[in-house]
Design an enzyme around this catalytic site. Sequence first.
Site, PDB file in Angstrom:
ATOM      1  N   LYS A 119       1.086  -1.126   0.109  1.00 23.35           N
ATOM      2  CA  LYS A 119      -0.138   0.180  -0.084  1.00 23.35           C
ATOM      3  C   LYS A 119       0.749   1.258   0.282  1.00 23.35           C
ATOM      4  O   LYS A 119       0.258   2.274  -0.678  1.00 23.35           O
ATOM      5  CB  LYS A 119      -1.054  -0.048   1.218  1.00 23.35           C
ATOM      6  CG  LYS A 119      -2.291  -1.041   1.021  1.00 23.35           C
ATOM      7  CD  LYS A 119      -3.268  -0.856   2.262  1.00 23.35           C
ATOM      8  CE  LYS A 119      -4.338  -1.801   1.880  1.00 23.35           C
ATOM      9  NZ  LYS A 119      -5.354  -1.527   3.022  1.00 23.35           N
ATOM     10  N   ASP A 127     -10.374   2.929   1.742  1.00 21.28           N
ATOM     11  CA  ASP A 127     -10.387   2.391   3.048  1.00 21.28           C
ATOM     12  C   ASP A 127     -11.114   3.134   4.025  1.00 21.28           C
ATOM     13  O   ASP A 127     -11.851   2.774   4.456  1.00 21.28           O
ATOM     14  CB  ASP A 127      -8.880   1.699   3.516  1.00 21.28           C
ATOM     15  CG  ASP A 127      -8.302   0.611   2.824  1.00 21.28           C
ATOM     16  OD1 ASP A 127      -9.124  -0.224   2.372  1.00 21.28           O
ATOM     17  OD2 ASP A 127      -7.044   0.542   2.665  1.00 21.28           O
TER      18      ASP A 127
HETATM   19  P1  NAD Z   1      -1.367  -3.457  11.132  1.00 21.83           P
HETATM   20  O1  NAD Z   1      -0.431  -4.555  11.563  1.00 21.83           O
HETATM   21  O2  NAD Z   1      -1.054  -2.606  10.256  1.00 21.83           O
HETATM   22  O3  NAD Z   1      -1.947  -2.639  12.572  1.00 21.83           O
HETATM   23  C1  NAD Z   1      -2.440  -3.154  13.605  1.00 21.83           C
HETATM   24  C2  NAD Z   1      -1.826  -2.477  14.953  1.00 21.83           C
HETATM   25  O4  NAD Z   1      -2.400  -2.867  15.952  1.00 21.83           O
HETATM   26  C3  NAD Z   1      -0.302  -2.255  15.050  1.00 21.83           C
HETATM   27  O5  NAD Z   1      -0.101  -1.179  15.130  1.00 21.83           O
HETATM   28  C4  NAD Z   1      -0.153  -3.236  16.494  1.00 21.83           C
HETATM   29  O6  NAD Z   1       0.653  -2.363  17.405  1.00 21.83           O
HETATM   30  C5  NAD Z   1      -1.686  -2.803  17.163  1.00 21.83           C
HETATM   31  N1  NAD Z   1      -2.188  -3.799  17.990  1.00 21.83           N
HETATM   32  C6  NAD Z   1      -1.992  -5.050  17.849  1.00 21.83           C
HETATM   33  N2  NAD Z   1      -2.736  -5.679  18.946  1.00 21.83           N
HETATM   34  C7  NAD Z   1      -2.941  -4.576  19.922  1.00 21.83           C
HETATM   35  C8  NAD Z   1      -3.693  -4.487  21.155  1.00 21.83           C
HETATM   36  N3  NAD Z   1      -4.018  -5.601  21.978  1.00 21.83           N
HETATM   37  N4  NAD Z   1      -4.020  -3.238  21.792  1.00 21.83           N
HETATM   38  C9  NAD Z   1      -3.450  -2.042  21.331  1.00 21.83           C
HETATM   39  N5  NAD Z   1      -2.975  -2.262  19.788  1.00 21.83           N
HETATM   40  C10 NAD Z   1      -2.277  -3.475  19.291  1.00 21.83           C
HETATM   41  O7  NAD Z   1      -2.886  -4.013  10.787  1.00 21.83           O
HETATM   42  P2  NAD Z   1      -3.767  -3.503   9.708  1.00 21.83           P
HETATM   43  O8  NAD Z   1      -3.462  -3.626   8.505  1.00 21.83           O
HETATM   44  O9  NAD Z   1      -4.129  -2.015  10.461  1.00 21.83           O
HETATM   45  O10 NAD Z   1      -5.053  -4.498  10.163  1.00 21.83           O
HETATM   46  C11 NAD Z   1      -5.660  -4.435  11.660  1.00 21.83           C
HETATM   47  C12 NAD Z   1      -6.997  -5.383  11.249  1.00 21.83           C
HETATM   48  O11 NAD Z   1      -7.801  -4.700  10.505  1.00 21.83           O
HETATM   49  C13 NAD Z   1      -6.581  -6.951  10.811  1.00 21.83           C
HETATM   50  O12 NAD Z   1      -7.354  -7.821  11.314  1.00 21.83           O
HETATM   51  C14 NAD Z   1      -7.011  -6.674   9.475  1.00 21.83           C
HETATM   52  O13 NAD Z   1      -7.755  -7.991   8.745  1.00 21.83           O
HETATM   53  C15 NAD Z   1      -8.397  -5.702   9.605  1.00 21.83           C
HETATM   54  N6  NAD Z   1      -8.853  -5.091   8.285  1.00 21.83           N
HETATM   55  C16 NAD Z   1     -10.181  -5.013   7.851  1.00 21.83           C
HETATM   56  C17 NAD Z   1     -10.561  -4.353   6.815  1.00 21.83           C
HETATM   57  C18 NAD Z   1     -11.920  -4.323   6.465  1.00 21.83           C
HETATM   58  O14 NAD Z   1     -12.197  -4.053   5.407  1.00 21.83           O
HETATM   59  N7  NAD Z   1     -12.820  -4.634   7.340  1.00 21.83           N
HETATM   60  C19 NAD Z   1      -9.603  -3.443   6.102  1.00 21.83           C
HETATM   61  C20 NAD Z   1      -8.271  -3.647   6.665  1.00 21.83           C
HETATM   62  C21 NAD Z   1      -7.738  -4.196   7.413  1.00 21.83           C
END
Ligand code: NAD
Length: 293
Positions: A78, A114
């Site tokens: 991305k 997004d």
């Molecule tokens: P990412 O790895 O870029 O970011 C996740 C963040 O969460 C990180 O900064 C991490 O430090 C933090 N984190 C993890 N566990 C934590 C906790 N218990 N408390 C606080 N912070 C915590 O991941 P992302 O790409 O942002 O994706 C996150 C989630 O969103 C994934 O499950 C992904 O599948 C989902 N997602 C859904 C959609 C959708 O269309 N619904 C789109 C994108 C991502």
Amino acid sequence: MGTTPAPAKVLIGLIGAGIQKSLSPAMHEEEARHHGLRLHYQLIDLDRTGASAADLPQLLAAARTMGFAGCNVTYPCKQAVIPHLDELSDEAREMGAVNTVVIRDGRLIGHNTDGSGWARGFTRALPGADLSRVVLLGAGGAGAAIAHAVLRLGAGELRIVDADPQRAAQLARDLNTLHGGERARACADSASAMPGATGLIHATPTGMDKLPGLPLDAALLRPDLWVSEVVYFPLETALLKAARAVGCPVSSGGGMAVGQAVGAFELFTGKTPDAGRMEAHFRSLVTPKEVAA
Ligand code: NAD
């Protein structure tokens, strides 16, 4: 005797790693059928081909040569895709991330659906939600896109919590620089962020099939709090179950998944998709048949 014209053909792709379970092909191809288009949505899975984000120039050149209308882009491309594009939408520039590349007249134009996709799903599920004090749990890719979107929707205060405090602080700084004022701030943990909050957006991977559990103490949920979930594998996460049990109004991760596809479909085809129909189709794909019946 006249002949019926053949339906227009549209080629789309998704470039990313580990994308075999993506529902984007089904969502786009089914919606296209309703518009009289023959749309093929090709998964370009870096894990399957041994390619990496470093191969983006060749992959984009191939898509352009083969007449693709565009490509969605996901992890880990991305940000990496940006230097290879001719143009960026305002939204993609703000977020520093692209999830949709439109190929028009040989030019590559980067968009980000997004944040607007989350907003679309959120406002459909929770119209009139109180945005006075919003907690965002997770400041990664999804969290950052949503943070911009919720400030655009008019959030009064955005409290950002991340397991990596630097990431939360950096996102708050970026948001305040871009949107003006001091509406965003980092909080050390959910216990200090939640008191007085009107809504909670969950954007960490906690609750996914491979990472089950709750991302925060369930005792922090209250009936006067709305909860917006981002995880959608499974659609009904532990957080949504806990929030429903307390009486919170909720929106599921499906809203964002469908919302980003609605925005991308429109950009790729120039046709206005039927968001309700796409959502119903999405639900039929993620809901086990015996539950859906
Ligand atoms: P990412 O790895 O870029 O970011 C996740 C963040 O969460 C990180 O900064 C991490 O430090 C933090 N984190 C993890 N566990 C934590 C906790 N218990 N408390 C606080 N912070 C915590 O991941 P992302 O790409 O942002 O994706 C996150 C989630 O969103 C994934 O499950 C992904 O599948 C989902 N997602 C859904 C959609 C959708 O269309 N619904 C789109 C994108 C991502």
